[in-house]
Design an enzyme around this catalytic site. Structure first.
Site: not given
Length: 402
Positions: A271, A349
């Site tokens: 995030e 990611d």
């Protein structure tokens, strides 16, 4: 003209049915093959969950089409007649009330689907923990919020349409975008607590690790909180909510219970990757552009198009028209929006892999996929149009190749 509008919505519905049917056939065929990412048992469970949700979506699309026909050929006129018994619908306050009541009735008409989803489908899949009293409470709260924001938004929209000339839509866009920013600003501190209780994270070791991660990324927040999501649902999630000084880290209690500390840090690092790459700002700008196009289309529509709704005032008719046909407009932009959102996920990611550990983010993704029963594969066309995230297989393959 009504028949033409119904025909356009029918074409949209048919295309949606074909695409969801394509995905349904893909999952059914693929589930009998070798398991990917997940264990064989998890793979089949996630496939069965996807099949059940896709079948429900197919029914929901047909139900939405029937609701549109209801509103166009009877509902809107009946609602207008109800008002004209005692209220002059030419006044802006009456129009605001009409629009709020229209949205509230739309929510009520969609209630059977929501009840089925929460109390039958999600309970069958092992997700839903919601009780009838909590569901009723949530529904009433949602209706009140819809009425407040709908009345405010409708009133501003009508004032723009009625008094700001041919470029009314530009001012309406500015106001709509401002309201969206306001909602995002107040959501974590004012709106979310209406539905869920949050408490500061008490695990000192986890809290220290999270704060260290936030500091290393230059992310300033108003705190790290745990949300009692499990009283409604067993799905795992976490998010950064708010804007500016109202930003806060919110972890679902389900996430805390299912993931290890290292995996939680990896999820938060993902995030934070969105934050570092300014994906949030990009998303806001993209949303603003989308809204601009939407309002531009509304401003270019001839009054005869929404005048066939037969509810008098042009500003009210246009607003109701927009609400009824927004799924069609949204479908036109869906592939672009999905591609835009998916483009951010690989970068986030990668950021998580570099700022926690690659194994941790991979394990976290596998657990999220397993617990949320997310099928790790998807038909390429369906994914390109609908998915805001790449498939689990695509994400893990990209991580393994870093």
């Amino acid at each position: 003209m009504l028949e033409i509008l119904v025909g356009i919505y029918a074409i949209y519905t048919l295309l949606e049915l074909v695409l969801h049917g394509l995905e349904l056939g893909f999952v059914k065929k693929r589930m009998s093959g070798e398991a990917v990412i997940l264990s064989q048992q998890q793979f089949i469970a996630s496939a069965n969950a996807s099949i059940a949700k896709l079948k429900f979506k197919l029914f929901s699309l047909c139900y939405a089409f029937l609701l549109l026909v209801f509103w166009l050929f009877w509902g809107l006129g009946a609602l207008r007649q109800l008002f004209e018994v005692s209220v002059d619908l030419s006044g802006i306050l009456a129009q605001m009330l009409y629009f709020s009541l229209f949205l509230a009735l739309s929510e009520l008409l969609s209630l059977p689907l929501e009840v089925y989803e929460k109390f039958v489908l999600d309970k069958k899949l092992g997700f839903s923990n919601i009780t009838a009293p909590l569901f009723i409470s949530d529904f009433i709260k949602k209706l009140v919020l819809v009425a407040i924001f709908a009345a405010l938004g409708a009133g501003l929209f009508m004032l723009c349409y009625d008094f700001l000339g041919s470029f009314w839509w530009l001012w309406a866009w500015v106001l709509a975008f401002g309201i969206i920013l306001l909602v995002n600003l107040i959501y974590p501190t004012i709106i979310a607590p209406i539905f869920n209780k949050t408490r500061p994270l008490e695990n000192s070791e986890l809290k220290a690790s999270i704060e260290s991660l936030l500091d290393s990324c230059g992310f300033k927040s108003s705190g790290v909180f745990i949300m009692d999501a499990s009283k409604r649902d067993n799905r795992l999630n976490a998010y950064f909510g708010g804007l500016g000084a109202s930003k806060r880290v919110v972890l679902f209690d389900t996430l805390i219970n299912k993931l290890s500390q290292a995996e939680i840090i990896a999820v938060l690092a993902h995030e934070l990757g969105h934050f570092k790459h300014k994906d949030i700002i990009k998303n806001i700008v993209f949303m603003g552009v989308m809204l601009f196009v939407f309002f531009g289309i509304l401003g270019a529509l001839d009054a005869s198009v929404y005048g066939v709704l037969g509810i008098g005032s042009s500003s009210l008719a246009l607003l109701v028209f927009f609400m009824l046909f927004s799924p069609v407009l949204g479908a036109v932009f869906m592939p672009v929006m999905s591609a835009f959102l998916r483009s951010h996920e690989f970068g986030a990611d990668s950021f998580a892999a570099k700022n926690s550990a690659k194994a941790d983010i991979i394990n976290a993704l596998k657990k999220l996929g397993s617990e949320n029963k997310a099928f790790p594969l998807s038909h390429p066309l369906y994914s390109a149009i609908y998915h805001s995230h790449p498939s689990l297989k695509e994400r893990i393959s990209a991580l393994e190749n870093l």
